[in-house]
Enzyme design. Structure first.
Site, PDB file in Angstrom:
ATOM      1  N   LYS A 113       0.830  -1.198   0.000  1.00  0.00           N
ATOM      2  CA  LYS A 113       0.000   0.000   0.000  1.00  0.00           C
ATOM      3  C   LYS A 113       0.869   1.254   0.000  1.00  0.00           C
ATOM      4  O   LYS A 113       0.651   2.188  -0.779  1.00  0.00           O
ATOM      5  CB  LYS A 113      -0.915  -0.014   1.237  1.00  0.00           C
ATOM      6  N   LYS A 193      -2.710 -13.242 -10.038  1.00  0.00           N
ATOM      7  CA  LYS A 193      -3.256 -13.985  -8.891  1.00  0.00           C
ATOM      8  C   LYS A 193      -4.713 -13.590  -8.656  1.00  0.00           C
ATOM      9  O   LYS A 193      -5.040 -12.399  -8.644  1.00  0.00           O
ATOM     10  CB  LYS A 193      -2.423 -13.647  -7.641  1.00  0.00           C
ATOM     11  N   LYS A 196      -9.960 -10.777  -4.635  1.00  0.00           N
ATOM     12  CA  LYS A 196     -11.126  -9.893  -4.750  1.00  0.00           C
ATOM     13  C   LYS A 196     -10.694  -8.441  -4.892  1.00  0.00           C
ATOM     14  O   LYS A 196     -11.366  -7.647  -5.529  1.00  0.00           O
ATOM     15  CB  LYS A 196     -12.117 -10.093  -3.603  1.00  0.00           C
TER      16      LYS A 196
HETATM   17  P1  ADP Z   1      -8.102 -11.951  -1.500  1.00  0.00           P
HETATM   18  O1  ADP Z   1      -6.737 -11.851  -2.117  1.00  0.00           O
HETATM   19  O2  ADP Z   1      -9.146 -12.249  -2.481  1.00  0.00           O
HETATM   20  O3  ADP Z   1      -8.430 -10.749  -0.633  1.00  0.00           O
HETATM   21  P2  ADP Z   1      -7.653 -13.242   0.982  1.00  0.00           P
HETATM   22  O4  ADP Z   1      -6.400 -12.427   1.161  1.00  0.00           O
HETATM   23  O5  ADP Z   1      -8.833 -12.926   1.828  1.00  0.00           O
HETATM   24  O6  ADP Z   1      -8.060 -13.213  -0.547  1.00  0.00           O
HETATM   25  O7  ADP Z   1      -7.240 -14.761   1.174  1.00  0.00           O
HETATM   26  C1  ADP Z   1      -7.926 -15.719   1.939  1.00  0.00           C
HETATM   27  C2  ADP Z   1      -7.181 -17.050   1.852  1.00  0.00           C
HETATM   28  O8  ADP Z   1      -7.240 -17.542   0.514  1.00  0.00           O
HETATM   29  C3  ADP Z   1      -5.705 -16.940   2.206  1.00  0.00           C
HETATM   30  O9  ADP Z   1      -5.294 -18.117   2.865  1.00  0.00           O
HETATM   31  C4  ADP Z   1      -5.043 -16.801   0.869  1.00  0.00           C
HETATM   32  O10 ADP Z   1      -3.716 -17.221   0.881  1.00  0.00           O
HETATM   33  C5  ADP Z   1      -5.921 -17.692  -0.013  1.00  0.00           C
HETATM   34  N1  ADP Z   1      -5.926 -17.189  -1.392  1.00  0.00           N
HETATM   35  C6  ADP Z   1      -6.470 -16.030  -1.831  1.00  0.00           C
HETATM   36  N2  ADP Z   1      -6.307 -15.880  -3.153  1.00  0.00           N
HETATM   37  C7  ADP Z   1      -5.632 -16.989  -3.573  1.00  0.00           C
HETATM   38  C8  ADP Z   1      -5.169 -17.428  -4.853  1.00  0.00           C
HETATM   39  N3  ADP Z   1      -5.373 -16.723  -5.951  1.00  0.00           N
HETATM   40  N4  ADP Z   1      -4.512 -18.607  -4.912  1.00  0.00           N
HETATM   41  C9  ADP Z   1      -4.321 -19.356  -3.799  1.00  0.00           C
HETATM   42  N5  ADP Z   1      -4.739 -18.998  -2.567  1.00  0.00           N
HETATM   43  C10 ADP Z   1      -5.383 -17.834  -2.440  1.00  0.00           C
END
Ligand code: ADP
Ligand code: TRP
Length: 332
Positions: A113, A193, A196
């Site tokens: 950020k 990757k 959201k």
């Molecule tokens: P986002 O990136 O959508 O905000 P989060 O940070 O809330 O997702 O991640 C929640 C869980 O899902 C974590 O354990 C994270 O490592 C896993 N995760 C999120 N996106 C991915 C991805 N593209 N591939 C593998 N694991 C993921």
């Protein structure tokens, strides 16, 4: 002693996406069979992003439905909301007094950020301490997460080690459990990757029409229907590997490599869409039933809150004893 497992998701949206599921939640489901599993909804964490009460409430309910529909089982795992354990905020403070600034400055959520020139608040900066408290309050040995959370589990290990060294052994040193292969970093519709926050995610429970539209929008190269295409690293094929049976995956790869058979990316996308719906058909039905029964969902979360209580109280008693402030039992 049996292994204690803990993990959680932040309810910054109301639905779990393929990255969350294949990177994290699917492991949770496997691990709950072994007992000692704790899965929570990281509601305090969401406050760094969600500033509207109504949205937060909806998101929490949505994630609870997702957890249950995907197979987290309240008979096998303790499923709860973070606010049912307000002691994590106290423990987070205690841990923060042992956490070097430099360690937090290197953590990617904050660093990214700042590097983008966006001003960060203290909550985001201090978030690894709260995450450490989530893990340590149940004295967890293992933390099943996606690759991007590895750093935070390592920070937790550092802090736990420091606490134990200073005050005596209270915490096990937790290990991150990270899946290998394509599940470690599930690609989104733009090939980056899936996340959201990048708006490139495919939500498992999104309405069919919306899901299809997103899949049809997957970014590809410009190879036409009769041109050969490389399935390796191709987003459609990578996602297909996660949701389709092996023989279908091989079939798609063969068709992609072929020349002059009139098989384009549109066809592959349609196959992906169908496989995805089929893979999650039972979960989608279960999710719809849960959504119409909020009392049931609430009761499951309250039961989780009741089950987690003695575990939390025992840890906090040990922490208070170790650091030299009165424990709850001394006060009463
Ligand atoms: P986002 O990136 O959508 O905000 P989060 O940070 O809330 O997702 O991640 C929640 C869980 O899902 C974590 O354990 C994270 O490592 C896993 N995760 C999120 N996106 C991915 C991805 N593209 N591939 C593998 N694991 C993921
Ligand atoms: N930070 C995690 C995420 O964004 C969510 C989380 C909070 C978590 N506390 C945790 C995950 C403790 C594992 C253990 O995905």
């Amino acid at each position: 002693m049996s292994q204690v497992t803990l993990s959680g998701l932040t309810p910054t949206s109301s639905g779990i996406h393929l990255g969350n599921y294949f990177g994290a939640v699917r492991q949770w489901i496997d691990l709950q069979r072994e007992g000692g599993a704790h899965y929570f909804i990281a509601t305090y964490h969401a406050l760094t992003t969600v500033k509207k009460a109504e949205t937060l409430r909806d998101n929490i309910f949505g994630i609870a439905c997702d957890y249950l529909a995907l197979g987290l089982d309240p008979e096998k795992a303790v499923i709860y909301r973070q606010e049912d354990v307000p002691e994590v905020c106290e423990l987070s403070w205690v841990l923060s007094t042992l956490t070097p600034m430099g360690l937090l400055e290197r953590c990617h959520a904050y660093k990214d950020k700042v590097e983008k020139g966006i001003s960060a608040d203290h909550g985001l900066f201090a978030y690894p301490c709260l995450m450490a408290a989530d893990i340590l309050i149940v004295r967890s040995h293992r933390v099943p997460v996606g690759q991007d959370q590895k750093q935070h589990v390592e920070v937790t290990r550092d802090i736990a080690g420091k606490f134990n060294q200073l005050y005596g052994e209270v915490f096990p040193l937790p290990e991150p459990l990270i899946l290998e292969g394509q599940a470690a970093k599930v690609p989104g519709v733009d090939g980056q990757k899936m996340s959201k926050s990048y708006g490139n995610d495919l939500g498992i429970f999104e309405p069919e029409k919306k899901l299809r539209k997103k899949i049809m929008g997957i970014v590809t190269d410009s190879q036409g229907v009769d041109d050969p295409k490389d399935p390796e690293g191709n987003t459609i094929h990578e996602l297909y590997k996660l949701v389709a049976p092996q023989e279908k995956v091989d079939e798609m790869a063969d068709k992609m490599r072929s020349t002059g058979i009139g098989y384009g990316y549109g066809h592959a996308k349609q196959e992906l869409f169908e496989a995805l719906l089929e893979h999650f058909a039972d979960a989608r039905t279960a999710r719809a039933n849960l959504e119409s029964d909020p009392d049931k969902v609430e009761e499951i979360l309250r039961e989780g809150a009741r089950k987690i209580r003695p575990i939390v109280e025992e840890t906090m008693e040990a922490v208070h004893q170790a650091i030299g402030i009165q424990s709850r039992s001394e006060r009463s």
